[in-house]
Write a protein that holds these residues in place. Sequence first.
Motif, PDB file in Angstrom:
ATOM      1  N   SER A 151     -11.434   3.776   9.583  1.00 54.29           N
ATOM      2  CA  SER A 151     -12.228   3.392   8.433  1.00 54.29           C
ATOM      3  C   SER A 151     -11.753   4.301   7.310  1.00 54.29           C
ATOM      4  O   SER A 151     -11.683   3.955   6.233  1.00 54.29           O
ATOM      5  CB  SER A 151     -13.497   3.233   8.511  1.00 54.29           C
ATOM      6  OG  SER A 151     -14.020   2.701   7.151  1.00 54.29           O
ATOM      7  N   PRO A 152     -12.041   5.568   7.297  1.00 51.93           N
ATOM      8  CA  PRO A 152     -11.915   6.673   6.177  1.00 51.93           C
ATOM      9  C   PRO A 152     -10.231   6.498   6.184  1.00 51.93           C
ATOM     10  O   PRO A 152      -9.897   6.655   4.876  1.00 51.93           O
ATOM     11  CB  PRO A 152     -12.201   7.954   6.884  1.00 51.93           C
ATOM     12  CG  PRO A 152     -13.514   7.559   7.924  1.00 51.93           C
ATOM     13  CD  PRO A 152     -12.910   6.423   8.358  1.00 51.93           C
ATOM     14  N   LEU A 153      -9.445   6.597   6.927  1.00 55.46           N
ATOM     15  CA  LEU A 153      -8.125   6.398   6.821  1.00 55.46           C
ATOM     16  C   LEU A 153      -7.579   5.375   5.909  1.00 55.46           C
ATOM     17  O   LEU A 153      -6.922   5.324   4.978  1.00 55.46           O
ATOM     18  CB  LEU A 153      -7.154   6.523   8.059  1.00 55.46           C
ATOM     19  CG  LEU A 153      -6.637   7.827   8.397  1.00 55.46           C
ATOM     20  CD1 LEU A 153      -7.746   8.862   8.787  1.00 55.46           C
ATOM     21  CD2 LEU A 153      -5.677   7.654   9.666  1.00 55.46           C
ATOM     22  N   GLY A 154      -8.203   4.215   6.058  1.00 51.22           N
ATOM     23  CA  GLY A 154      -8.077   3.028   5.442  1.00 51.22           C
ATOM     24  C   GLY A 154      -8.618   2.968   4.174  1.00 51.22           C
ATOM     25  O   GLY A 154      -7.872   2.592   3.119  1.00 51.22           O
ATOM     26  N   GLN A 155      -9.742   3.582   3.765  1.00 54.93           N
ATOM     27  CA  GLN A 155     -10.257   3.882   2.463  1.00 54.93           C
ATOM     28  C   GLN A 155      -9.342   4.852   1.670  1.00 54.93           C
ATOM     29  O   GLN A 155      -9.066   4.376   0.361  1.00 54.93           O
ATOM     30  CB  GLN A 155     -11.487   4.670   2.624  1.00 54.93           C
ATOM     31  CG  GLN A 155     -12.780   3.824   3.222  1.00 54.93           C
ATOM     32  CD  GLN A 155     -13.682   4.739   3.676  1.00 54.93           C
ATOM     33  OE1 GLN A 155     -14.130   5.695   2.837  1.00 54.93           O
ATOM     34  NE2 GLN A 155     -14.438   4.295   4.772  1.00 54.93           N
ATOM     35  N   TRP A 156      -8.722   5.692   2.276  1.00 54.39           N
ATOM     36  CA  TRP A 156      -7.633   6.838   1.519  1.00 54.39           C
ATOM     37  C   TRP A 156      -6.221   6.082   1.477  1.00 54.39           C
ATOM     38  O   TRP A 156      -5.867   6.307   0.064  1.00 54.39           O
ATOM     39  CB  TRP A 156      -7.521   8.027   2.725  1.00 54.39           C
ATOM     40  CG  TRP A 156      -8.425   8.796   2.903  1.00 54.39           C
ATOM     41  CD1 TRP A 156      -9.848   8.812   2.367  1.00 54.39           C
ATOM     42  CD2 TRP A 156      -8.802   9.702   4.101  1.00 54.39           C
ATOM     43  NE1 TRP A 156     -10.688   9.702   2.886  1.00 54.39           N
ATOM     44  CE2 TRP A 156      -9.868  10.191   3.948  1.00 54.39           C
ATOM     45  CE3 TRP A 156      -7.551  10.216   4.860  1.00 54.39           C
ATOM     46  CZ2 TRP A 156     -10.311  11.081   5.134  1.00 54.39           C
ATOM     47  CZ3 TRP A 156      -7.996  11.031   5.874  1.00 54.39           C
ATOM     48  CH2 TRP A 156      -9.269  11.548   5.887  1.00 54.39           C
ATOM     49  N   ALA A 157      -6.247   5.202   2.141  1.00 50.06           N
ATOM     50  CA  ALA A 157      -4.765   4.405   1.964  1.00 50.06           C
ATOM     51  C   ALA A 157      -4.877   3.567   0.900  1.00 50.06           C
ATOM     52  O   ALA A 157      -3.766   3.461  -0.079  1.00 50.06           O
ATOM     53  CB  ALA A 157      -4.339   3.585   3.267  1.00 50.06           C
ATOM     54  N   SER A 158      -5.841   2.916   0.558  1.00 47.37           N
ATOM     55  CA  SER A 158      -6.222   1.846  -0.254  1.00 47.37           C
ATOM     56  C   SER A 158      -6.248   2.625  -1.533  1.00 47.37           C
ATOM     57  O   SER A 158      -5.543   2.038  -2.693  1.00 47.37           O
ATOM     58  CB  SER A 158      -7.306   1.064  -0.064  1.00 47.37           C
ATOM     59  OG  SER A 158      -8.492   1.900  -0.338  1.00 47.37           O
ATOM     60  N   VAL A 159      -6.852   3.742  -1.629  1.00 51.33           N
ATOM     61  CA  VAL A 159      -6.777   4.609  -2.981  1.00 51.33           C
ATOM     62  C   VAL A 159      -5.353   5.220  -3.392  1.00 51.33           C
ATOM     63  O   VAL A 159      -4.830   4.968  -4.528  1.00 51.33           O
ATOM     64  CB  VAL A 159      -7.870   5.596  -3.086  1.00 51.33           C
ATOM     65  CG1 VAL A 159      -7.708   6.483  -4.203  1.00 51.33           C
ATOM     66  CG2 VAL A 159      -9.039   5.075  -2.758  1.00 51.33           C
ATOM     67  N   TRP A 160      -4.735   5.408  -2.473  1.00 51.20           N
ATOM     68  CA  TRP A 160      -3.358   6.178  -2.196  1.00 51.20           C
ATOM     69  C   TRP A 160      -2.379   5.151  -2.968  1.00 51.20           C
ATOM     70  O   TRP A 160      -1.584   5.413  -3.799  1.00 51.20           O
ATOM     71  CB  TRP A 160      -2.929   6.808  -0.979  1.00 51.20           C
ATOM     72  CG  TRP A 160      -1.490   7.441  -1.529  1.00 51.20           C
ATOM     73  CD1 TRP A 160      -1.030   8.424  -1.468  1.00 51.20           C
ATOM     74  CD2 TRP A 160      -0.466   6.736  -1.074  1.00 51.20           C
ATOM     75  NE1 TRP A 160       0.093   8.883  -1.601  1.00 51.20           N
ATOM     76  CE2 TRP A 160       0.695   7.456  -1.336  1.00 51.20           C
ATOM     77  CE3 TRP A 160       0.082   5.306  -0.498  1.00 51.20           C
ATOM     78  CZ2 TRP A 160       2.145   7.305  -1.048  1.00 51.20           C
ATOM     79  CZ3 TRP A 160       1.473   5.071  -0.317  1.00 51.20           C
ATOM     80  CH2 TRP A 160       2.378   5.846  -0.584  1.00 51.20           C
ATOM     81  N   ARG A 161      -2.475   4.063  -2.386  1.00 50.13           N
ATOM     82  CA  ARG A 161      -1.456   2.811  -2.971  1.00 50.13           C
ATOM     83  C   ARG A 161      -1.643   2.577  -4.477  1.00 50.13           C
ATOM     84  O   ARG A 161      -0.923   2.318  -5.142  1.00 50.13           O
ATOM     85  CB  ARG A 161      -1.874   1.727  -2.046  1.00 50.13           C
ATOM     86  CG  ARG A 161      -1.286   1.539  -0.787  1.00 50.13           C
ATOM     87  CD  ARG A 161      -1.453   0.278  -0.105  1.00 50.13           C
ATOM     88  NE  ARG A 161      -0.905   0.255   1.425  1.00 50.13           N
ATOM     89  CZ  ARG A 161      -1.542   0.325   2.299  1.00 50.13           C
ATOM     90  NH1 ARG A 161      -2.939   0.635   2.266  1.00 50.13           N
ATOM     91  NH2 ARG A 161      -1.050   0.312   3.640  1.00 50.13           N
ATOM     92  N   ARG A 162      -2.708   3.034  -5.111  1.00 48.29           N
ATOM     93  CA  ARG A 162      -3.248   2.643  -6.376  1.00 48.29           C
ATOM     94  C   ARG A 162      -2.919   3.890  -7.261  1.00 48.29           C
ATOM     95  O   ARG A 162      -2.259   3.724  -8.414  1.00 48.29           O
ATOM     96  CB  ARG A 162      -4.617   2.319  -6.720  1.00 48.29           C
ATOM     97  CG  ARG A 162      -4.896   1.882  -7.904  1.00 48.29           C
ATOM     98  CD  ARG A 162      -6.367   1.270  -8.049  1.00 48.29           C
ATOM     99  NE  ARG A 162      -7.384   2.310  -7.656  1.00 48.29           N
ATOM    100  CZ  ARG A 162      -8.181   2.544  -6.758  1.00 48.29           C
ATOM    101  NH1 ARG A 162      -7.941   1.495  -5.886  1.00 48.29           N
ATOM    102  NH2 ARG A 162      -9.200   3.498  -6.546  1.00 48.29           N
TER     103      ARG A 162
END
Length: 453
Positions: A151-162
């Motif tokens: 879950s944290p990795l997914g959160q970071w990935a969503s922010v990183w893509r932006r």
Amino acid sequence: MPPETSTTAAASVKGIAGWPPPTAKGVPDAHAPPNCRHRTILPPIRLTLGALPDGGPRAMLARGGGAVDEDLVAQAGELADVFAERAAEYDRENAFPFRNFEDLREAGFLRMPVPVELGGLGAGLAEIVPVLERLAMGDGATALAVTMHISPLGQWASVWRRTRNPRLEDLLRRAAAGKLIWASVTSEKGVPNDLTDARTRAVAVPGGFRVTGRKSFATNTAVATHCSITARHEEAEGGPRLLLCQIALDQPGVRIHQTWDTLGMRATQSNDLELEGVFVDDHRVVHSLPVGHLDARVLETVWAWAMPAFAAVYIGIAAAALEWAVGQVTGRGKAADPVVQDVLGECRILLESARALVFRHIDEVRTGRLFELGVQEGVSRCALVKYVASNNAAGVVQRLVDVIGGASYTRALPFERLWRDVQAGTFMPMANLAARRLIGASTLGVQMLPEVR
């Protein structure tokens, strides 16, 4: 209570001393005894992905970052069936499932949310939720533990893509390379786990902060290299602020206390985490908010991701219980019994209702509608997803007792472990009482806390 130990980051990555860890005492290398076996009776894809009409989860998966990867769910199913064979012993020994984590690592699931261009599988929330549910059908404790990493990795990935934030990119690349395993540790005794305050204290020092406090329910710290924590900075300019920080678990002042001896979810080893003057560099404070406020960034990351992930785990446990019950009653020749049909029909309805709400949430996250409603309403909708899933799951398992009878009560069979494990869902954040109050206040138009947008 077992002796206290200091944690290390070494037992987290294959190729580093201590990994893979030795087999837990008493855990068989092959399959558990026949009376502990759990076999998939209903097709996992039908249960996990095909349970809603066309245009439901399958369409949302395609819109959420890639085509439906039924092979990924099937691969999770293969691992889940292996984990089910080991689950009884890990539960009995109160031991962390290190071998399961090694299997997950080798299969690539630990880097599932990392963007492809950073070395991961590029899975979004829509792809991850069915995998977590399927893993939980084998062992809920393993699925819950790995959720604290995924879950944290997914959160970071969503922010990183932006944002293309270089610090997030570094974390994600390290996770993809197997050099980082995460845990999210925010719970404390006597403080609601709603990410608005903490008893852990942060004191400003040159270059950062010294953090002191004690966290509970520190799931996944048995294997994690790093974790996120919360701490209250009392002397912040403008008033107290809640800091969201990142620390390494091998830092001086970090200590794990072996306190975990519980009714269920025993293999998560969610022990206490003590922090004694732990230094947090300024750049490891990833966010802060005024104490006692609901925060838009926390909504977009933690609440939007963690609630459906937790929901998937408890749906998976209940799906395993239903599947096992179907095998029992059909094996006894009771498939035509109207009482059995009534109970199993109700259980299926509860499961499908929870799944439908999870996938509505995923679509609201994907489209951004969730974040247009105001912070409190957004958080309340996240809480609703987890509330319905965890309570429906507990209801499913309890209802099945009526048709399983005494077989639900023996440790020689897997149902009693599922029954115990599913109980944890209702008090995990956001816990039942807090969720009902927040949802009720939002329904009435009552603002519970100020918002930071």
